[in-house]
Write an enzyme that holds these catalytic residues in place. Sequence first.
Site, PDB file in Angstrom:
ATOM      1  N   TYR A 162       0.844  -1.206   0.000  1.00 13.00           N
ATOM      2  CA  TYR A 162       0.000   0.000   0.000  1.00 13.00           C
ATOM      3  C   TYR A 162       0.878   1.255   0.000  1.00 13.00           C
ATOM      4  O   TYR A 162       0.674   2.169  -0.809  1.00 13.00           O
ATOM      5  CB  TYR A 162      -0.925  -0.008   1.226  1.00 13.00           C
ATOM      6  CG  TYR A 162      -1.607   1.324   1.443  1.00 13.00           C
ATOM      7  CD1 TYR A 162      -2.598   1.773   0.571  1.00 13.00           C
ATOM      8  CD2 TYR A 162      -1.247   2.150   2.516  1.00 13.00           C
ATOM      9  CE1 TYR A 162      -3.208   3.010   0.756  1.00 13.00           C
ATOM     10  CE2 TYR A 162      -1.855   3.385   2.702  1.00 13.00           C
ATOM     11  CZ  TYR A 162      -2.832   3.806   1.822  1.00 13.00           C
ATOM     12  OH  TYR A 162      -3.433   5.042   1.997  1.00 13.00           O
TER      13      TYR A 162
HETATM   14  P1  NAD Z   1     -12.445   4.495   1.464  1.00 12.55           P
HETATM   15  O1  NAD Z   1     -12.142   3.073   1.127  1.00 12.55           O
HETATM   16  O2  NAD Z   1     -13.552   4.776   2.413  1.00 12.55           O
HETATM   17  O3  NAD Z   1     -12.687   5.334   0.129  1.00 12.55           O
HETATM   18  C1  NAD Z   1     -12.123   4.973  -1.117  1.00 12.55           C
HETATM   19  C2  NAD Z   1     -13.250   4.913  -2.121  1.00 12.55           C
HETATM   20  O4  NAD Z   1     -12.676   4.598  -3.397  1.00 12.55           O
HETATM   21  C3  NAD Z   1     -14.283   3.818  -1.817  1.00 12.55           C
HETATM   22  O5  NAD Z   1     -15.586   4.372  -1.795  1.00 12.55           O
HETATM   23  C4  NAD Z   1     -14.127   2.814  -2.942  1.00 12.55           C
HETATM   24  O6  NAD Z   1     -15.347   2.200  -3.307  1.00 12.55           O
HETATM   25  C5  NAD Z   1     -13.536   3.692  -4.046  1.00 12.55           C
HETATM   26  N1  NAD Z   1     -12.730   2.917  -5.011  1.00 12.55           N
HETATM   27  C6  NAD Z   1     -11.781   2.007  -4.734  1.00 12.55           C
HETATM   28  N2  NAD Z   1     -11.277   1.484  -5.847  1.00 12.55           N
HETATM   29  C7  NAD Z   1     -11.919   2.101  -6.874  1.00 12.55           C
HETATM   30  C8  NAD Z   1     -11.841   1.981  -8.290  1.00 12.55           C
HETATM   31  N3  NAD Z   1     -11.010   1.094  -8.878  1.00 12.55           N
HETATM   32  N4  NAD Z   1     -12.642   2.758  -9.052  1.00 12.55           N
HETATM   33  C9  NAD Z   1     -13.511   3.638  -8.481  1.00 12.55           C
HETATM   34  N5  NAD Z   1     -13.625   3.791  -7.140  1.00 12.55           N
HETATM   35  C10 NAD Z   1     -12.848   3.030  -6.347  1.00 12.55           C
HETATM   36  O7  NAD Z   1     -11.060   5.104   2.008  1.00 12.55           O
HETATM   37  P2  NAD Z   1     -10.745   6.488   2.734  1.00 12.55           P
HETATM   38  O8  NAD Z   1     -10.266   6.163   4.085  1.00 12.55           O
HETATM   39  O9  NAD Z   1     -11.843   7.449   2.522  1.00 12.55           O
HETATM   40  O10 NAD Z   1      -9.458   6.949   1.881  1.00 12.55           O
HETATM   41  C11 NAD Z   1      -9.565   7.860   0.794  1.00 12.55           C
HETATM   42  C12 NAD Z   1      -8.157   8.096   0.235  1.00 12.55           C
HETATM   43  O11 NAD Z   1      -7.321   8.651   1.246  1.00 12.55           O
HETATM   44  C13 NAD Z   1      -7.470   6.830  -0.260  1.00 12.55           C
HETATM   45  O12 NAD Z   1      -6.719   7.150  -1.409  1.00 12.55           O
HETATM   46  C14 NAD Z   1      -6.549   6.469   0.887  1.00 12.55           C
HETATM   47  O13 NAD Z   1      -5.433   5.727   0.449  1.00 12.55           O
HETATM   48  C15 NAD Z   1      -6.145   7.850   1.375  1.00 12.55           C
HETATM   49  N6  NAD Z   1      -5.720   7.861   2.780  1.00 12.55           N
HETATM   50  C16 NAD Z   1      -6.621   7.581   3.761  1.00 12.55           C
HETATM   51  C17 NAD Z   1      -6.201   7.610   5.087  1.00 12.55           C
HETATM   52  C18 NAD Z   1      -7.140   7.304   6.225  1.00 12.55           C
HETATM   53  O14 NAD Z   1      -6.692   7.300   7.378  1.00 12.55           O
HETATM   54  N7  NAD Z   1      -8.417   7.070   5.984  1.00 12.55           N
HETATM   55  C19 NAD Z   1      -4.858   7.925   5.405  1.00 12.55           C
HETATM   56  C20 NAD Z   1      -3.979   8.194   4.358  1.00 12.55           C
HETATM   57  C21 NAD Z   1      -4.420   8.186   3.049  1.00 12.55           C
END
Ligand code: NAD
Length: 334
Positions: A162
């Site tokens: 990741y």
């Molecule tokens: P989440 O899984 O709730 O949201 C990601 C969304 O992307 C989901 O709704 C999923 O259905 C959609 N998705 C995944 N693959 C897809 C694809 N191939 N096509 C279209 N849609 C797709 O995650 P989150 O926690 O809201 O994270 C959002 C972003 O922030 C991500 O990129 C994650 O890596 C990054 N991030 C999150 C955190 C955290 O603590 N939550 C920390 C660092 C980075």
Amino acid sequence: MTVQQKAGERKVLVTGGAGFIGSHLTDRLLELGDRVVVLDNFNRFYDPEVKRRNVSGHLDNPLYLLIEGDLRDERTLDKVFEHGEFDVVVHLAAMAGVRPSLSEPAYYMDVNVVGTQRLLDRIMSCSPGTRLVFGSSSSVYGKRSGECFRESDRTDQPLSPYAASKVAGEALCYAAHNVAGLAVACLRFFTVFGPRQRPDLAIHKFCKLIDAGQPVEVFGDGTSRRDYTYVSDIVAGVLAAMTYDLPGYDIINLGRSDPVVLADMIRCLEAALGKKANLIHQPMPPGEMPYTYADTEKAQRALGYAPRVSFEDGIRRFVDWYRSTKACSTSSPL
Ligand code: NAD
């Protein structure tokens, strides 16, 4: 480069807009009066019904358009970009989470790396004046022995697939900036929490287990630390990144700069729930960082970013949300 359009006049694409962070961002953009196109494939990483609920309030809003499909699919991207150019694209769609990436590394690379490149290709060909805000992660910093993480620190030793996919995503964004002059702000989020938090993340998982009186598996000796950041502060940082004076390509940490020890996080949850946790200690799995700690000086200077929600207050708000979701549902909120 400053985005000329003010809030309320912009057309914004939010990939992953049905997820945890993306749905909070969408709520705020619509409140500001912006037009929002959400691209999400409602994947099964966690219950897609949770994501359906996240978007359900907006489906009748004329400013809102949901395009259901996969980021990697060219026909889906045709549908997204047939609506003309976007002022801003916030790219949050990804396979998130360190531990699951250990068992499916190629899938993580496909979505997070190939998917990001497909999106970049479309932006460069169909919407070259767009500003891209890329959702990166504190995980790019890898294992560290120093103190807080600065944007200029090395990121060439990611600890998990990741993390490697996020390092690669930033690199692809830089190449697009170099080749096509694309304006890109990469934001490194530090463990985001709050209502609608993903159920695989520790605060949500532990809350559910403590509430149900079930044992809580804790990795390591409880001394690991995370720079937990409340979701509304992250959204404020993303909104600021949409308009600030971007020097072409940039990387900015969004954290709280006040790491919390795991044992204290659990104590805080116990206090908010009024229940005791039954802890079972397990060895730290590979891929996990011993601590995260954002230097937010650049975010303050460039974005005027100032996190407002304390950890304790954020946990209380999270637990209130958790209870309300539980009360509204006959089944588990997860
Ligand atoms: P989440 O899984 O709730 O949201 C990601 C969304 O992307 C989901 O709704 C999923 O259905 C959609 N998705 C995944 N693959 C897809 C694809 N191939 N096509 C279209 N849609 C797709 O995650 P989150 O926690 O809201 O994270 C959002 C972003 O922030 C991500 O990129 C994650 O890596 C990054 N991030 C999150 C955190 C955290 O603590 N939550 C920390 C660092 C980075």
